[in-house]
Design an enzyme around this catalytic site. Structure first.
Site, PDB file in Angstrom:
ATOM      1  N   SER A  87       1.168  -1.043   0.209  1.00 26.06           N
ATOM      2  CA  SER A  87      -0.242  -0.183   0.096  1.00 26.06           C
ATOM      3  C   SER A  87       0.752   1.446  -0.294  1.00 26.06           C
ATOM      4  O   SER A  87       1.657   1.289   1.296  1.00 26.06           O
ATOM      5  CB  SER A  87      -1.084  -0.083   1.100  1.00 26.06           C
ATOM      6  OG  SER A  87      -1.208   1.434   1.208  1.00 26.06           O
ATOM      7  N   HIS A 126      -8.082   1.018  -4.757  1.00 29.08           N
ATOM      8  CA  HIS A 126      -9.571   0.862  -3.767  1.00 29.08           C
ATOM      9  C   HIS A 126      -9.695   1.964  -3.033  1.00 29.08           C
ATOM     10  O   HIS A 126      -9.291   2.689  -2.175  1.00 29.08           O
ATOM     11  CB  HIS A 126      -7.993  -0.131  -2.471  1.00 29.08           C
ATOM     12  CG  HIS A 126      -9.242  -0.304  -0.981  1.00 29.08           C
ATOM     13  ND1 HIS A 126      -8.244  -0.441   0.292  1.00 29.08           N
ATOM     14  CD2 HIS A 126     -10.665  -0.034  -0.452  1.00 29.08           C
ATOM     15  CE1 HIS A 126      -9.334  -0.486   0.879  1.00 29.08           C
ATOM     16  NE2 HIS A 126     -10.769   0.116   0.620  1.00 29.08           N
ATOM     17  N   HIS A 172      -0.575  -1.094  -4.716  1.00 31.09           N
ATOM     18  CA  HIS A 172      -1.957  -0.932  -4.030  1.00 31.09           C
ATOM     19  C   HIS A 172      -2.311   0.257  -3.974  1.00 31.09           C
ATOM     20  O   HIS A 172      -1.365   1.124  -2.570  1.00 31.09           O
ATOM     21  CB  HIS A 172      -2.288  -1.663  -2.789  1.00 31.09           C
ATOM     22  CG  HIS A 172      -3.634  -1.349  -2.123  1.00 31.09           C
ATOM     23  ND1 HIS A 172      -4.480  -2.269  -2.571  1.00 31.09           N
ATOM     24  CD2 HIS A 172      -4.318  -0.632  -0.613  1.00 31.09           C
ATOM     25  CE1 HIS A 172      -5.618  -2.100  -1.290  1.00 31.09           C
ATOM     26  NE2 HIS A 172      -4.930  -0.782  -0.357  1.00 31.09           N
ATOM     27  N   MET A 202     -11.696  -6.276   4.367  1.00 29.94           N
ATOM     28  CA  MET A 202     -10.547  -5.368   5.786  1.00 29.94           C
ATOM     29  C   MET A 202     -10.455  -5.607   6.869  1.00 29.94           C
ATOM     30  O   MET A 202     -11.163  -6.128   7.500  1.00 29.94           O
ATOM     31  CB  MET A 202     -11.712  -3.799   5.780  1.00 29.94           C
ATOM     32  CG  MET A 202     -12.005  -3.301   4.410  1.00 29.94           C
ATOM     33  SD  MET A 202      -9.909  -2.735   3.416  1.00 29.94           S
ATOM     34  CE  MET A 202      -9.358  -1.904   5.091  1.00 29.94           C
ATOM     35  N   ASP A 245      -4.958   3.695  -2.541  1.00 30.19           N
ATOM     36  CA  ASP A 245      -5.619   3.857  -1.459  1.00 30.19           C
ATOM     37  C   ASP A 245      -6.454   5.072  -1.644  1.00 30.19           C
ATOM     38  O   ASP A 245      -5.930   6.234  -1.564  1.00 30.19           O
ATOM     39  CB  ASP A 245      -5.164   4.064   0.383  1.00 30.19           C
ATOM     40  CG  ASP A 245      -5.268   1.821   0.897  1.00 30.19           C
ATOM     41  OD1 ASP A 245      -6.074   1.574   0.574  1.00 30.19           O
ATOM     42  OD2 ASP A 245      -3.607   1.829   0.806  1.00 30.19           O
ATOM     43  N   MET A 287      -8.802   7.217  -0.456  1.00 27.56           N
ATOM     44  CA  MET A 287      -9.451   8.697   0.418  1.00 27.56           C
ATOM     45  C   MET A 287     -10.348   9.779   0.368  1.00 27.56           C
ATOM     46  O   MET A 287      -8.921  10.569   0.050  1.00 27.56           O
ATOM     47  CB  MET A 287      -8.702   8.674   1.849  1.00 27.56           C
ATOM     48  CG  MET A 287      -8.485   6.951   2.018  1.00 27.56           C
ATOM     49  SD  MET A 287      -7.820   6.772   3.585  1.00 27.56           S
ATOM     50  CE  MET A 287      -6.594   5.232   3.542  1.00 27.56           C
ATOM     51  N   MET A 294     -11.868   3.993  -1.095  1.00 28.43           N
ATOM     52  CA  MET A 294     -12.859   5.221   0.174  1.00 28.43           C
ATOM     53  C   MET A 294     -13.697   5.697   0.188  1.00 28.43           C
ATOM     54  O   MET A 294     -12.880   6.606   0.456  1.00 28.43           O
ATOM     55  CB  MET A 294     -11.492   4.852   0.964  1.00 28.43           C
ATOM     56  CG  MET A 294     -11.761   3.259   1.877  1.00 28.43           C
ATOM     57  SD  MET A 294     -10.256   3.021   2.405  1.00 28.43           S
ATOM     58  CE  MET A 294      -8.702   3.348   1.322  1.00 28.43           C
ATOM     59  N   ASP A 326      -6.567  -6.933   4.003  1.00 28.02           N
ATOM     60  CA  ASP A 326      -5.593  -5.930   4.121  1.00 28.02           C
ATOM     61  C   ASP A 326      -6.337  -5.103   5.260  1.00 28.02           C
ATOM     62  O   ASP A 326      -7.199  -4.454   4.990  1.00 28.02           O
ATOM     63  CB  ASP A 326      -6.341  -4.634   2.562  1.00 28.02           C
ATOM     64  CG  ASP A 326      -6.559  -3.095   3.007  1.00 28.02           C
ATOM     65  OD1 ASP A 326      -5.132  -2.830   3.404  1.00 28.02           O
ATOM     66  OD2 ASP A 326      -6.623  -1.960   1.718  1.00 28.02           O
TER      67      ASP A 326
HETATM   68  C1  DX5 Z   1      -5.973   1.852   4.908  1.00 23.99           C
HETATM   69  C2  DX5 Z   1      -6.106   0.951   3.542  1.00 23.99           C
HETATM   70  C3  DX5 Z   1      -4.716   0.225   3.815  1.00 23.99           C
HETATM   71  C4  DX5 Z   1      -4.012   0.841   4.661  1.00 23.99           C
HETATM   72  C5  DX5 Z   1      -2.829  -0.567   5.250  1.00 23.99           C
HETATM   73  O1  DX5 Z   1      -8.191   2.251   5.007  1.00 23.99           O
HETATM   74  O2  DX5 Z   1      -7.086   0.557   2.690  1.00 23.99           O
HETATM   75  O3  DX5 Z   1      -4.643  -0.572   3.002  1.00 23.99           O
HETATM   76  O4  DX5 Z   1      -3.012   1.489   4.052  1.00 23.99           O
HETATM   77  O5  DX5 Z   1      -1.477  -0.040   5.544  1.00 23.99           O
HETATM   78  P1  DX5 Z   1      -1.267  -1.490   7.334  1.00 23.99           P
HETATM   79  O6  DX5 Z   1      -0.381  -2.167   6.086  1.00 23.99           O
HETATM   80  O7  DX5 Z   1      -0.172  -0.026   7.498  1.00 23.99           O
HETATM   81  O8  DX5 Z   1      -2.529  -1.553   8.099  1.00 23.99           O
HETATM   82 ZN    ZN Z   2      -6.561  -0.171   0.771  1.00 22.87          ZN
END
Ligand code: DX5
Ligand code: ZN
Length: 232
Positions: A11, A70, A36, A141, A38, A40, A72, A179
């Protein structure tokens, strides 16, 4: 039994954003398989990260590995064509964030990407009942979404096992990704539960030697996937 080859998906949330291209190159050269990504929106989750421009920049930089977006975000649909144009490979979303889950899955497919559904720790798997035949990825998750560096929620293991059974019964090739809070010392149990795709942010980018941690993770995954020895 898990059949798809295991993939490590760092990630980039935990990467050094000032040097993102070099960070992604380094982690892929160190043995990672997938990026990956992310996304947000400070609305669906209480944090704000990166969008299609950054995805496109990674492609222009020369990244050819699959980019695993991903989402969110809420609403979901508006941003899907932008990510497809920006070079996303897989696009997964949280069903609670979409008004019309079937339409969103179709939109991702129409734009040439592989659709996935993401399940928060308290989201029931019943969403899969009418969607499993259409998706290429289930993302479980193992933390609440929004931040890197959180602790793995052990209850996720039972959920992974349940999804593995559903995927095997479907007879389709669907990736089972996990994840949140994944580290070299819990990844074996996650593989044993049936996952084949492993997201890790802080556990990889928090180390100096990406190759060493990815190597340790791959070894542990292989141990978790080894078939149980036959008992006499
Ligand atoms: C959380 C993200 C993850 C996160 C994982 O909302 O979707 O991808 O970055 O990070 P670690 O591996 O540090 O838990
Ligand atoms: Zn993620």
């Amino acid at each position: 039994m898990t059949s798809l080859a295991p993939l490590i998906a760092p990630s980039i949330l935990s990467a050094d954003f000032a040097r993102l291209g070099a960070e992604v190159d380094a982690v892929l050269a160190a043995g990672a398989d997938v990026v990956h990504f992310d996304v947000m929106d400070n609305h669906y989750v209480p944090n704000l990260t990166i969008g299609p421009l950054v995805c496109e920049a990674l492609r222009k930089h020369g990244v050819t590995a699959p980019i695993d977006v991903h989402l969110m975000v809420k609403p979901v649909d508006r941003i899907i064509p932008d990510f497809a144009r920006a070079g996303a490979s897989w696009i997964s979303f949280h069903p609670e964030a979409s008004e019309h889950v079937d339409r969103t899955i179709g939109l991702i497919r129409e734009h040439g990407c592989q659709p996935g559904l993401v399940f928060n720790p308290a989201t029931p798997l019943s969403w899969l009942e009418h969607t499993l035949h259409q998706i290429d990825l289930v993302l479980i998750m193992s933390v609440n979404p929004g931040f890197g560096g959180q602790k793995f929620i052990p209850e996720a293991l039972r959920k992974i096992e349940a999804v593995r059974r559903l995927i095997d019964a479907s007879g389709r090739e669907i990736r089972l990704e996990v994840d949140g809070g994944i580290k070299a010392d819990n990844i074996e149990a996650i593989a044993r539960a049936g996952a084949d795709t492993f997201v890790a942010g802080s556990a990889i980018f928090g180390q100096k030697d990406y190759g060493a941690v990815i190597g340790a993770m791959k070894q542990a995954i292989a141990a978790g996937r080894r078939p149980e020895p036959l008992r006499a």
